[in-house]
Design an enzyme around this catalytic site. Structure first.
Site, short mmCIF file in Angstrom:
data_model
loop_
_atom_site.label_atom_id
_atom_site.label_comp_id
_atom_site.label_asym_id
_atom_site.label_seq_id
_atom_site.Cartn_x
_atom_site.Cartn_y
_atom_site.Cartn_z
N SER A 16 -16.54 -42.30 82.50
CA SER A 16 -15.96 -43.09 81.42
C SER A 16 -16.95 -44.17 81.00
O SER A 16 -17.94 -44.43 81.69
CB SER A 16 -14.63 -43.72 81.84
OG SER A 16 -14.84 -44.67 82.88
N GLY A 17 -16.65 -44.80 79.89
CA GLY A 17 -17.45 -45.91 79.41
C GLY A 17 -16.55 -46.95 78.80
O GLY A 17 -15.38 -46.69 78.49
N ARG A 18 -17.09 -48.15 78.62
CA ARG A 18 -16.29 -49.19 77.98
C ARG A 18 -17.19 -50.18 77.27
O ARG A 18 -18.38 -50.31 77.60
CB ARG A 18 -15.41 -49.92 78.99
CG ARG A 18 -16.17 -50.62 80.09
CD ARG A 18 -15.91 -49.97 81.40
NE ARG A 18 -16.65 -50.55 82.51
CZ ARG A 18 -16.18 -51.49 83.31
NH1 ARG A 18 -14.98 -52.02 83.09
NH2 ARG A 18 -16.88 -51.91 84.33
N HIS A 239 -30.27 -49.49 84.56
CA HIS A 239 -29.61 -48.84 85.68
C HIS A 239 -28.44 -49.71 86.12
O HIS A 239 -28.62 -50.88 86.46
CB HIS A 239 -30.57 -48.61 86.83
CG HIS A 239 -29.98 -47.73 87.89
ND1 HIS A 239 -30.30 -47.81 89.22
CD2 HIS A 239 -29.05 -46.73 87.81
CE1 HIS A 239 -29.62 -46.92 89.91
NE2 HIS A 239 -28.84 -46.25 89.07
N ASP A 240 -27.25 -49.15 86.12
CA ASP A 240 -26.05 -49.94 86.37
C ASP A 240 -26.09 -50.66 87.71
O ASP A 240 -25.56 -51.76 87.85
CB ASP A 240 -24.78 -49.09 86.24
CG ASP A 240 -24.83 -47.78 87.02
OD1 ASP A 240 -25.72 -47.61 87.88
OD2 ASP A 240 -23.98 -46.91 86.76
N GLY A 409 -15.82 -51.12 91.48
CA GLY A 409 -14.46 -50.60 91.42
C GLY A 409 -13.87 -50.23 92.75
O GLY A 409 -12.64 -50.28 92.94
#
Length: 491
Positions: A16-18, A239-240, A409
């Site tokens: 997913s993305g936001r 990079h997250d 998360g």
């Protein structure tokens, strides 16, 4: 009074993305999620692709919604690592980027070692050897689709590709480039030695820029199309993991952290990379971060195991929330069965519960049949793996960390947080949940001059978020069970 700053962060995960607007009032950061969307891979004739044009459509939707409450000063994008798109001579995308879980890299690690010894490859790049790494993806193209590689003028990693769609500028941000296994970790440049050894073109690799660089502004045609005012496009930590690293709410220069999401990354932040026999033996990676820092990390499969189980149960008609799965796991019998989270059979998508049962059956353990037993098996095994990785990292650095900052998360599972504290024998400080987005926002605020230093950014995040502490409660029992986990997973 400090002028309020609004920036827009796009955070893309594997499913997913936001789009999140970050507003900074001079003291705290307020976040508002304005758009959320699915990021589903697409299988076409046996190849797994990212639907990048759909993702760019979602970026447009996010920008439009953010604009409803006023203009933003800048936009930043973070994604997963290693994957890329190829542009032709005209700057057009040759095909959709291929998903890192695609099977095209099967056998490519072994093929690479025929041309460059493993110890030399690690010694230059400092990267954990993983089949998904960009180097092995490119090698598969050279071996299987040389005609496509011949058409390519520019390679852009996923966040760089999306930045290009926004601004028309082709650059490689430092953190995302460092996931590729093509970067000389010490010299912070592309390694001609590695590329020449595998006969891969270095001409397609763009200029590397520091994390937090403003690469340009929104394309004028895009602003006209969407009715937007120009905004700066900031190459945040693409990079997250490195965006999340920027959000670790610590005052200490030496700290241990665990970013817990689809992937789990356990490590620390250093001034220089650590590349030696011990780090190679432990297969620990070095990544680049903000300010030219090095992140010394262990990549571990994380919540992917539970996410993929949940998808399978949904296909079977059972809609479990993550909260329900945690309750079922809490009620299940402890220490019954273990897996090695990073075993090769758990990497591809598919029927994960069946694979976990097969693993337990093959290793002579009780087979977990219920949903709760499977989730508990995953959680306990992850906690054991975190302990193993922490020990390896501390041995490489000859340094012991008394506490672990757990972010992302995964900290929404109080059960997993407590298990991690018990398994590691360390105090766990859990928070923030939205570390990646907060880091993305903070790096934009640093770039536009609203925040002066990374240390200040971490203080602001610490003041803006709630941090939950978990103390070890059954450390002795977990150490006993760890010996059994090691025995089972070394089979």
């Amino acid at each position: 009074m400090t002028e309020e700053k609004r920036v827009l962060a796009f955070d893309f995960g594997a499913s997913s993305g936001r789009a999140v607007v970050g507003t900074f009032d001079g003291r705290t950061i307020h976040m508002e999620e304005v758009h959320r969307f699915a990021n589903d891979p697409v299988m076409v004739r046996g190849t797994m692709y990212w639907d990048v044009l759909r993702l760019f459509h979602e970026i447009k939707q996010g920008m439009t919604k953010a604009h409803l409450s006023g203009p933003v000063a800048s936009i930043g994008i973070d994604t997963w690592g290693v994957d890329f798109g190829l542009l032709d001579q005209r700057g057009n995308l040759l095909e959709n980027p291929v998903h890192y879980r695609d099977r095209r890299t099967a056998g490519m690690v072994e093929e690479a070692f025929r041309h460059i010894p493993q110890e030399k490859l690690y010694g230059i790049t400092g990267n954990q050897i993983m089949p998904i790494n960009t180097l092995f993806q490119l090698l598969s193209l050279k071996e299987q689709r040389p005609e496509l590689l011949a058409q390519a003028k520019t390679l852009l990693f996923m966040p760089d590709l999306l930045n290009y769609f926004l601004s028309g500028v082709c650059r490689a941000e430092y953190s995302i480039a460092s996931t590729s296994q093509m970067l000389d970790a010490r010299r912070r440049c592309w390694s001609k030695t590695v590329l020449d050894a595998l006969d891969l073109p270095d001409s397609i690799l763009p200029e590397i820029i520091p994390t937090g660089t403003c690469i340009g502004t929104l394309d004028a045609a895009l602003c006209e199309e969407l009715g937007l005012e120009p905004a700066e496009v900031i190459a945040v930590a693409g990079h997250d993991t490195q965006s999340a690293m920027a959000a670790v709410p610590t005052e200490q220069q030496e700290f241990l952290f665990l970013s817990c999401g689809t992937w789990s990354l356990l490590g620390t932040e250093l001034a220089e990379p650590v590349i030696n026999e011990a780090s190679e033996r432990a297969n620990i990676t070095n990544e680049g971060g903000y300010g030219g820092k090095a992140s010394f990390l262990k990549n571990i499969i994380g919540l992917w195991l539970i996410q993929e189980c949940r998808r399978q149960w949904m296909r079977e008609g059972h809609e479990y929330s993550f909260g329900e799965l945690e309750q079922l796991a809490r009620a299940a019998e402890p220490f019954r069965s273990f897996i090695h989270p990073d075993a090769p059979e758990f990497v591809p998508s598919g029927n994960m519960p069946a694979r976990i049962r097969d693993y337990c059956r093959r290793t002579g353990q009780p087979v977990p049949e219920s949903v709760g037993a499977i989730v508990r098996c995953i959680d306990e095994s992850l906690a054991m793996r975190y302990h193993q990785a922490a020990v390896e990292l501390e041995e490489c650095l000859d340094h012991t960390y008394p506490r672990l900052h757990m972010i992302g998360g995964g900290i929404q599972s109080r059960l997993l947080c407590q298990m991690t504290a018990d398994a590691c024998g360390k105090e766990v400080l859990a928070g923030p949940v939205e570390a990646t987005v907060l880091g993305n926002i903070a790096l934009q605020l640093l770039s536009v001059g609203a925040i002066e230093s990374l240390r200040e950014a971490r203080r602001i995040i610490r003041d803006s978020e709630s941090i939950q502490a978990y103390q070890p409660q059954e450390a002795e029992r977990w150490q006993e069970e760890y010996q059994r986990w090691e025995a089972v997973t070394s089979c």
